[in-house]
Design a protein around this motif. Structure first.
Motif, PDB file in Angstrom:
ATOM      1  N   ALA A   1       0.776  -1.192  -0.172  1.00 59.86           N
ATOM      2  CA  ALA A   1       0.003  -0.133  -0.101  1.00 59.86           C
ATOM      3  C   ALA A   1       0.852   1.408  -0.007  1.00 59.86           C
ATOM      4  O   ALA A   1       0.659   2.251  -0.658  1.00 59.86           O
ATOM      5  N   GLY A   2       1.910   1.190   0.641  1.00 66.21           N
ATOM      6  CA  GLY A   2       2.823   2.283   0.861  1.00 66.21           C
ATOM      7  C   GLY A   2       3.486   2.524  -0.557  1.00 66.21           C
ATOM      8  O   GLY A   2       3.664   3.715  -1.008  1.00 66.21           O
ATOM      9  N   LEU A   3       3.908   1.549  -1.267  1.00 62.33           N
ATOM     10  CA  LEU A   3       4.569   1.449  -2.459  1.00 62.33           C
ATOM     11  C   LEU A   3       3.641   2.074  -3.598  1.00 62.33           C
ATOM     12  O   LEU A   3       3.865   2.786  -4.475  1.00 62.33           O
ATOM     13  N   LEU A   4       2.180   1.847  -3.367  1.00 62.69           N
ATOM     14  CA  LEU A   4       1.126   2.426  -4.434  1.00 62.69           C
ATOM     15  C   LEU A   4       1.147   3.837  -4.064  1.00 62.69           C
ATOM     16  O   LEU A   4       0.846   4.774  -5.304  1.00 62.69           O
ATOM     17  N   TRP A   5       1.239   4.282  -2.853  1.00 58.60           N
ATOM     18  CA  TRP A   5       1.233   5.707  -2.814  1.00 58.60           C
ATOM     19  C   TRP A   5       2.354   6.614  -3.489  1.00 58.60           C
ATOM     20  O   TRP A   5       2.421   7.563  -3.674  1.00 58.60           O
ATOM     21  N   VAL A   6       3.449   5.750  -3.918  1.00 62.00           N
ATOM     22  CA  VAL A   6       4.633   6.505  -4.530  1.00 62.00           C
ATOM     23  C   VAL A   6       4.191   7.145  -5.808  1.00 62.00           C
ATOM     24  O   VAL A   6       4.285   8.202  -6.099  1.00 62.00           O
ATOM     25  N   PRO A   7       3.687   6.416  -6.765  1.00 61.65           N
ATOM     26  CA  PRO A   7       3.111   7.014  -8.184  1.00 61.65           C
ATOM     27  C   PRO A   7       1.957   8.099  -7.803  1.00 61.65           C
ATOM     28  O   PRO A   7       1.867   8.793  -8.525  1.00 61.65           O
ATOM     29  N   LEU A   8       1.114   7.512  -6.989  1.00 63.52           N
ATOM     30  CA  LEU A   8       0.049   8.392  -6.759  1.00 63.52           C
ATOM     31  C   LEU A   8       0.469   9.567  -6.236  1.00 63.52           C
ATOM     32  O   LEU A   8      -0.358  10.555  -6.486  1.00 63.52           O
ATOM     33  N   SER A   9       1.278   9.632  -5.285  1.00 63.68           N
ATOM     34  CA  SER A   9       1.731  10.918  -4.783  1.00 63.68           C
ATOM     35  C   SER A   9       2.439  12.029  -5.960  1.00 63.68           C
ATOM     36  O   SER A   9       2.168  13.028  -5.729  1.00 63.68           O
ATOM     37  N   VAL A  10       3.225  11.240  -6.630  1.00 68.63           N
ATOM     38  CA  VAL A  10       3.681  11.858  -7.927  1.00 68.63           C
ATOM     39  C   VAL A  10       2.606  12.608  -8.457  1.00 68.63           C
ATOM     40  O   VAL A  10       2.642  13.955  -9.042  1.00 68.63           O
ATOM     41  N   ALA A  11       1.462  11.799  -9.012  1.00 68.88           N
ATOM     42  CA  ALA A  11       0.322  12.373  -9.731  1.00 68.88           C
ATOM     43  C   ALA A  11      -0.435  13.627  -9.087  1.00 68.88           C
ATOM     44  O   ALA A  11      -0.618  14.569  -9.659  1.00 68.88           O
ATOM     45  N   VAL A  12      -0.364  13.388  -7.620  1.00 68.63           N
ATOM     46  CA  VAL A  12      -1.106  14.400  -7.072  1.00 68.63           C
ATOM     47  C   VAL A  12      -0.188  15.614  -6.952  1.00 68.63           C
ATOM     48  O   VAL A  12      -0.858  16.760  -7.091  1.00 68.63           O
ATOM     49  N   ALA A  13       1.218  15.579  -6.658  1.00 68.82           N
ATOM     50  CA  ALA A  13       2.023  16.550  -6.640  1.00 68.82           C
ATOM     51  C   ALA A  13       1.881  17.477  -8.150  1.00 68.82           C
ATOM     52  O   ALA A  13       1.838  18.509  -8.060  1.00 68.82           O
ATOM     53  N   GLU A  14       2.029  16.702  -9.219  1.00 72.37           N
ATOM     54  CA  GLU A  14       2.211  17.133 -10.398  1.00 72.37           C
ATOM     55  C   GLU A  14       0.829  17.936 -10.626  1.00 72.37           C
ATOM     56  O   GLU A  14       0.541  19.080 -11.297  1.00 72.37           O
ATOM     57  N   LEU A  15      -0.458  17.518 -10.033  1.00 71.43           N
ATOM     58  CA  LEU A  15      -1.594  18.218 -10.440  1.00 71.43           C
ATOM     59  C   LEU A  15      -1.713  19.518  -9.441  1.00 71.43           C
ATOM     60  O   LEU A  15      -2.293  20.511 -10.037  1.00 71.43           O
ATOM     61  N   ALA A  16      -1.265  19.422  -8.235  1.00 73.99           N
ATOM     62  CA  ALA A  16      -1.154  20.612  -7.487  1.00 73.99           C
ATOM     63  C   ALA A  16      -0.299  21.749  -8.050  1.00 73.99           C
ATOM     64  O   ALA A  16      -0.190  22.812  -7.982  1.00 73.99           O
ATOM     65  N   ASN A  17       0.701  21.275  -8.985  1.00 73.45           N
ATOM     66  CA  ASN A  17       1.721  22.112  -9.471  1.00 73.45           C
ATOM     67  C   ASN A  17       0.998  22.993 -10.695  1.00 73.45           C
ATOM     68  O   ASN A  17       1.668  24.091 -10.931  1.00 73.45           O
ATOM     69  N   LEU A  18      -0.094  22.289 -11.158  1.00 72.98           N
ATOM     70  CA  LEU A  18      -0.669  23.194 -12.342  1.00 72.98           C
ATOM     71  C   LEU A  18      -1.272  24.760 -11.929  1.00 72.98           C
ATOM     72  O   LEU A  18      -0.815  25.520 -12.828  1.00 72.98           O
ATOM     73  N   PRO A  19      -2.052  24.585 -10.952  1.00 71.19           N
ATOM     74  CA  PRO A  19      -2.488  26.119 -10.554  1.00 71.19           C
ATOM     75  C   PRO A  19      -1.418  26.766 -10.130  1.00 71.19           C
ATOM     76  O   PRO A  19      -1.307  27.991 -10.414  1.00 71.19           O
ATOM     77  N   ILE A  20      -0.464  26.195  -9.407  1.00 74.54           N
ATOM     78  CA  ILE A  20       0.755  26.960  -9.015  1.00 74.54           C
ATOM     79  C   ILE A  20       1.477  27.787  -9.958  1.00 74.54           C
ATOM     80  O   ILE A  20       1.969  28.829  -9.924  1.00 74.54           O
ATOM     81  N   ALA A  21       1.861  26.875 -11.026  1.00 74.71           N
ATOM     82  CA  ALA A  21       2.558  27.304 -12.296  1.00 74.71           C
ATOM     83  C   ALA A  21       1.960  28.333 -13.050  1.00 74.71           C
ATOM     84  O   ALA A  21       2.259  29.416 -13.712  1.00 74.71           O
ATOM     85  N   ALA A  22       0.584  28.227 -13.162  1.00 72.14           N
ATOM     86  CA  ALA A  22      -0.226  29.059 -13.853  1.00 72.14           C
ATOM     87  C   ALA A  22      -0.171  30.655 -13.239  1.00 72.14           C
ATOM     88  O   ALA A  22      -0.193  31.509 -13.783  1.00 72.14           O
ATOM     89  N   ILE A  23      -0.282  30.362 -11.687  1.00 71.02           N
ATOM     90  CA  ILE A  23      -0.491  31.940 -10.923  1.00 71.02           C
ATOM     91  C   ILE A  23       0.718  32.516 -10.888  1.00 71.02           C
ATOM     92  O   ILE A  23       0.908  33.671 -11.077  1.00 71.02           O
ATOM     93  N   VAL A  24       1.870  31.700 -10.769  1.00 72.24           N
ATOM     94  CA  VAL A  24       3.195  32.446 -10.355  1.00 72.24           C
ATOM     95  C   VAL A  24       3.715  32.929 -12.205  1.00 72.24           C
ATOM     96  O   VAL A  24       4.264  34.096 -12.267  1.00 72.24           O
ATOM     97  N   ASP A  25       3.465  31.925 -12.885  1.00 68.84           N
ATOM     98  CA  ASP A  25       3.687  32.497 -14.452  1.00 68.84           C
ATOM     99  C   ASP A  25       5.135  33.045 -14.639  1.00 68.84           C
ATOM    100  O   ASP A  25       5.644  34.059 -15.280  1.00 68.84           O
TER     101      ASP A  25
END
Length: 239
Positions: A68-92
């Motif tokens: 279960a912890g290993l499954l969180w590895v790729p899932l955390s990458v996906a969540v972090a990348e999704l979180a980065n989308l609005p940050i990148a757009a706002i900071v520009d």
């Protein structure tokens, strides 16, 4: 129009020029090697670490929890990348070579994309932190690769140091803050999978045949010899 964050402080720009200056003074083959490592090599290495972690986790007594912890590895990458989308757009924030043409850029196709935060740095640190929760040794190795990733991105001239640091901070925050919620869902899920046809993916089959044979061997070894397997080297993964 870029935001004020594009006007970097002197230490930020100075460190970028210092690291990127190494590329200017390096032979071409080394520049190509660092570029490949910074774009693909480290990500491939982290994927291999994940595979090693899965092979080891299947043999642990708490295999469903470890998987279960290993499954969180790729899932955390996906969540972090999704979180980065609005940050990148706002900071520009534009890439450093847009405002500073004197930099040597070792990879094409980055013009017009956001610089803050670094996607590669975010992904690698997310893998490192989430993998550390399952396997400390592999997590330390992944952490070293994440630091190398940040260096490579500056060496290639495509990120400021603060882009890299921002990616690290975002990854750590996502992994640690959401890990309890993720594990609350993933642990029962892996326990359920362990009772299906895909159980070998969750727990490695016991060596030496049937449980009856194992019990007989245990009795021959004497009292107290019948045990599952050795305790795992790490038991720090929260269920």
């Amino acid at each position: 129009m870029s935001t004020p964050l594009a006007d970097t402080t002197n230490p930020d720009l100075g460190l970028l020029y210092a690291v990127n200056g190494l590329a200017k003074n390096s032979p071409q083959w080394l520049d190509h090697l660092v570029s490949w490592i910074g774009e693909y090599g480290i990500l491939i290495g982290l994927a291999m670490l994940g595979l090693v972690g899965w092979l080891q986790a299947r043999r642990r007594p708490d295999a469903p929890v470890a998987i279960a912890g290993l499954l969180w590895v790729p899932l955390s990458v996906a969540v972090a990348e999704l979180a980065n989308l609005p940050i990148a757009a706002i900071v520009d924030r534009p890439r450093p070579f847009v405002d500073h043409p004197g930099l040597l850029v070792l990879v094409d196709g980055k013009a017009g994309t956001h610089s803050f935060v670094s996607d590669h740095s975010t992904m690698t640190m997310a893998v490192a932190v989430s993998l550390f929760l399952v396997n400390r040794k592999l997590g330390w190795i992944a952490g070293g690769l994440a630091l190398l990733q940040g260096f490579c991105r500056m060496f290639m001239g495509v990120h400021y140091p603060t882009d890299v640091i921002g990616g690290y901070a975002l990854a750590v925050a996502v992994v640690l803050l959401l890990a309890p919620i993720a594990m609350a869902v993933l642990v029962p899920f892996c326990h359920a999978l362990g009772r299906t046809a895909v159980a070998p993916l969750i727990r490695a089959p016991e060596r030496g045949g049937t449980a009856r044979g194992s019990a007989q061997r245990g009795r021959r070894r004497g009292r107290g010899a019948v045990r599952s397997e050795e305790q795992p080297p790490e038991s720090d993964l929260a269920a």
